[in-house]
Scaffold this active site. Structure first.
Site, PDB file in Angstrom:
ATOM      1  N   SER A  62       0.855  -1.190   0.000  1.00 30.74           N
ATOM      2  CA  SER A  62       0.000   0.000   0.000  1.00 30.74           C
ATOM      3  C   SER A  62       0.893   1.242   0.000  1.00 30.74           C
ATOM      4  CB  SER A  62      -0.872   0.015   1.260  1.00 30.74           C
ATOM      5  OG  SER A  62      -1.386   1.318   1.499  1.00 30.74           O
TER       6      SER A  62
ATOM      7  N   TYR B  32      -2.311  -0.917  10.129  1.00 37.67           N
ATOM      8  CA  TYR B  32      -2.445  -1.227   8.692  1.00 37.67           C
ATOM      9  C   TYR B  32      -1.154  -0.859   7.962  1.00 37.67           C
ATOM     10  CZ  TYR B  32      -4.054  -1.191   3.855  1.00 37.67           C
ATOM     11  OH  TYR B  32      -4.174  -1.427   2.505  1.00 37.67           O
TER      12      TYR B  32
HETATM   13  N1  LIG Z   1      -8.679  -0.420  -1.835  1.00 36.39           N
HETATM   14  C1  LIG Z   1      -7.621   0.341  -1.549  1.00 36.39           C
HETATM   15  O1  LIG Z   1      -7.698   1.579  -1.510  1.00 36.39           O
HETATM   16  C2  LIG Z   1      -6.286  -0.300  -1.281  1.00 36.39           C
HETATM   17  C3  LIG Z   1      -5.161   0.541  -1.185  1.00 36.39           C
HETATM   18  C4  LIG Z   1      -3.910  -0.018  -0.921  1.00 36.39           C
HETATM   19  C5  LIG Z   1      -3.791  -1.390  -0.770  1.00 36.39           C
HETATM   20  N2  LIG Z   1      -4.903  -2.178  -0.855  1.00 36.39           N
HETATM   21  C6  LIG Z   1      -4.728  -3.615  -0.658  1.00 36.39           C
HETATM   22  O2  LIG Z   1      -5.234  -4.321  -1.760  1.00 36.39           O
HETATM   23  C7  LIG Z   1      -5.682  -5.619  -1.342  1.00 36.39           C
HETATM   24  C8  LIG Z   1      -7.109  -5.852  -1.833  1.00 36.39           C
HETATM   25  O3  LIG Z   1      -7.960  -4.883  -1.229  1.00 36.39           O
HETATM   26  P1  LIG Z   1      -9.414  -4.532  -1.774  1.00 36.39           P
HETATM   27  O4  LIG Z   1      -9.539  -3.060  -1.717  1.00 36.39           O
HETATM   28  O5  LIG Z   1      -9.686  -5.261  -3.031  1.00 36.39           O
HETATM   29  O6  LIG Z   1     -10.288  -5.112  -0.566  1.00 36.39           O
HETATM   30  P2  LIG Z   1     -11.590  -6.041  -0.527  1.00 36.39           P
HETATM   31  O7  LIG Z   1     -12.056  -5.960   0.866  1.00 36.39           O
HETATM   32  O8  LIG Z   1     -12.514  -5.711  -1.634  1.00 36.39           O
HETATM   33  O9  LIG Z   1     -10.991  -7.489  -0.814  1.00 36.39           O
HETATM   34  C9  LIG Z   1     -10.165  -8.155   0.116  1.00 36.39           C
HETATM   35  C10 LIG Z   1     -10.399  -9.647  -0.031  1.00 36.39           C
HETATM   36  O10 LIG Z   1      -9.517 -10.315   0.898  1.00 36.39           O
HETATM   37  C11 LIG Z   1     -10.268 -11.360   1.511  1.00 36.39           C
HETATM   38  N3  LIG Z   1      -9.692 -11.700   2.806  1.00 36.39           N
HETATM   39  C12 LIG Z   1      -9.703 -10.965   3.953  1.00 36.39           C
HETATM   40  N4  LIG Z   1      -9.132 -11.655   4.947  1.00 36.39           N
HETATM   41  C13 LIG Z   1      -8.748 -12.853   4.433  1.00 36.39           C
HETATM   42  C14 LIG Z   1      -8.098 -13.992   4.967  1.00 36.39           C
HETATM   43  N5  LIG Z   1      -7.751 -14.055   6.265  1.00 36.39           N
HETATM   44  N6  LIG Z   1      -7.835 -15.037   4.143  1.00 36.39           N
HETATM   45  C15 LIG Z   1      -8.210 -14.991   2.845  1.00 36.39           C
HETATM   46  N7  LIG Z   1      -8.850 -13.946   2.287  1.00 36.39           N
HETATM   47  C16 LIG Z   1      -9.100 -12.893   3.072  1.00 36.39           C
HETATM   48  C17 LIG Z   1     -11.689 -10.787   1.651  1.00 36.39           C
HETATM   49  O11 LIG Z   1     -12.646 -11.799   1.867  1.00 36.39           O
HETATM   50  C18 LIG Z   1     -11.834 -10.067   0.314  1.00 36.39           C
HETATM   51  O12 LIG Z   1     -12.359 -10.919  -0.676  1.00 36.39           O
HETATM   52  C19 LIG Z   1      -5.552  -5.621   0.187  1.00 36.39           C
HETATM   53  O13 LIG Z   1      -4.348  -6.252   0.554  1.00 36.39           O
HETATM   54  C20 LIG Z   1      -5.497  -4.150   0.537  1.00 36.39           C
HETATM   55  O14 LIG Z   1      -4.847  -3.893   1.748  1.00 36.39           O
HETATM   56  C21 LIG Z   1      -6.145  -1.664  -1.100  1.00 36.39           C
END
Ligand SMILES: NC(=O)c1ccc[n+]([C@@H]2O[C@H](COP(=O)([O-])OP(=O)(O)OC[C@H]3O[C@@H](n4cnc5c(N)ncnc54)[C@H](O)[C@@H]3O)[C@@H](O)[C@H]2O)c1
Length: 244
Positions: free
Chosen positions: A137, A149
C-alpha cells in the site's frame, strides 16, 4: 495469444475488489486461476466463471497454506504465479489500537503474504520459474497512517525485497505493488464522506481515485514474462499522490 497462456495462477482475496479484477484479467490473458479467499459466498460466485477455481483459504493460517499449496500443485500440476492480495484494513487511530487489533492485522496482511511465499516459492523454485506479486500500500511508503495497517504493509514491503534476493537464483521473481486509494468494497465507507473524498481527489495529481483495473494491469505485467528481468521492484500506483 494471451500473456498468461498455459499458466496456473493463485490470487488470494480473489473474490472481491482488486483481487476479483486481477482474476478476471488473468483469465482473459489465458491463465487458469485459483481464487483463494476466506469469504465462501463470494467464492461461490467467482467459481461460476470459466477457468476460475474458487478455493477457501484463510491466509493467516500456516497449516492451511501448506495444505492449499500442496492441493493446488497436485490438482493443476504447477504454480506459475502467486498474487498475495488478501487483506483487511482499519480506520482505527493509534490510541485505540489494542494488541489484539495489531496481531490480527499482522496475521492477515503480514503473515498471510509471508506464508504464501513460504509455501509456494519452494514449488516455483523446483520448477525453476515463477512470479510472486505482493500487494502492499502507498501507506507503507509515506507517513500517511500511524497505525497497524501501514505497519503491516511496511512488513510486506520489506520481505518482498528479501524474498526477491532469497529466491532469485532459483528463477522465482518477487515484486511489490503499492496502490493508493482504490474504489473497492474496502474503501466503500469513504463514499459517505463526500468532502473528504473531494479533498483526496483534489490532492491527487491525476485528479481521480484509482480503480481495481489500474492495479490489475500492473500486476499482470509483473506476473507475465514481459517482466522476466524484473525482481525486487516496487511500483506505486496512486495517481501521483505520494510523489508530492
Ligand atoms: N482499496 C484500496 O484503496 C487499497 C489501497 C492499498 C492497498 N490495498 C490492498 O489491496 C488488497 C485488496 O484490497 P481490496 O480493496 O480489493 O479489498 P476487498 O475488501 O474488496 O478485498 C479483500 C479480499 O480479501 C479477503 N480476505 C480478507 N481476509 C482474508 C483472509 N484471512 N484469508 C483470505 N482472504 C481474506 C476478503 O474476503 C476479500 O475478498 C488488500 O491487501 C489491501 O490492503 C487496497
Amino acid at each position: 495469444m494471451g500473456r498468461l497462456d498455459n499458466k496456473v495462477a493463485i490470487v488470494t482475496g480473489g473474490a472481491s475488489g482488486i483481487g476479483e479484477k486481477i482474476v478476471d484479467l488473468f483469465v482473459s490473458e489465458g491463465a487458469t486461476v485459483i481464487a483463494a479467499d476466506i469469504n465462501e459466498a463470494a467464492l461461490e460466485k467467482a467459481s461460476q466463471k470459466q477457468k476460475v477455481h474458487g478455493m477457501k483459504l484463510n491466509v493467516a493460517d500456516d497449516q492451511a497454506w501448506a495444505d492449499f499449496a500442496k492441493e493446488v500443485k497436485e490438482k493443476f500440476g504447477r504454480i506459475d504465479v502467486l498474487v498475495n492480495n488478501a487483506g483487511i484494513s482499519s480506520e482505527k487511530g493509534y490510541q485505540d489500537i489494542t494488541l489484539d487489533d495489531w496481531n490480527k492485522m499482522m496475521a492477515i496482511n503480514g503473515f498471510g503474504a509471508f506464508a504464501g511465499i513460504k509455501h509456494v516459492a519452494p514449488i516455483m523454485a523446483e520448477q525453476k520459474a515463477g512470479s510472486i506479486v505482493n500487494i502492499s500500500s502507498y501507506t507503507a511508503q509515506i507517513g500517511q497512517g500511524f497505525n497497524h495497517y501501514s505497519a503491516s504493509k511496511g512488513a510486506v514491503r520489506a520481505f518482498s525485497k528479501a524474498a526477491a534476493t532469497q529466491f532469485g537464483r532459483s528463477g522465482v521473481r518477487v515484486n511489490a505493488v503499492f496502490p493508493g486509494i482504490i474504489e473497492t468494497p474496502m474503501t466503500a465507507a469513504l463514499t459517505q464522506y463526500k468532502e473528504l473524498l473531494n479533498q483526496l481527489v483534489q490532492a491527487t495529481p491525476l485528479q481521480r481515485l484509482g480503480q481495481p483495473d489500474d492495479i490489475a494491469k500492473a500486476v499482470l505485467f509483473f506476473a507475465s514474462d514481459d517482466s522476466s528481468y524484473v525482481t525486487g521492484a516496487e511500483l506505486v500506483i496512486d495517481g501521483g499522490f505520494s510523489a508530492q
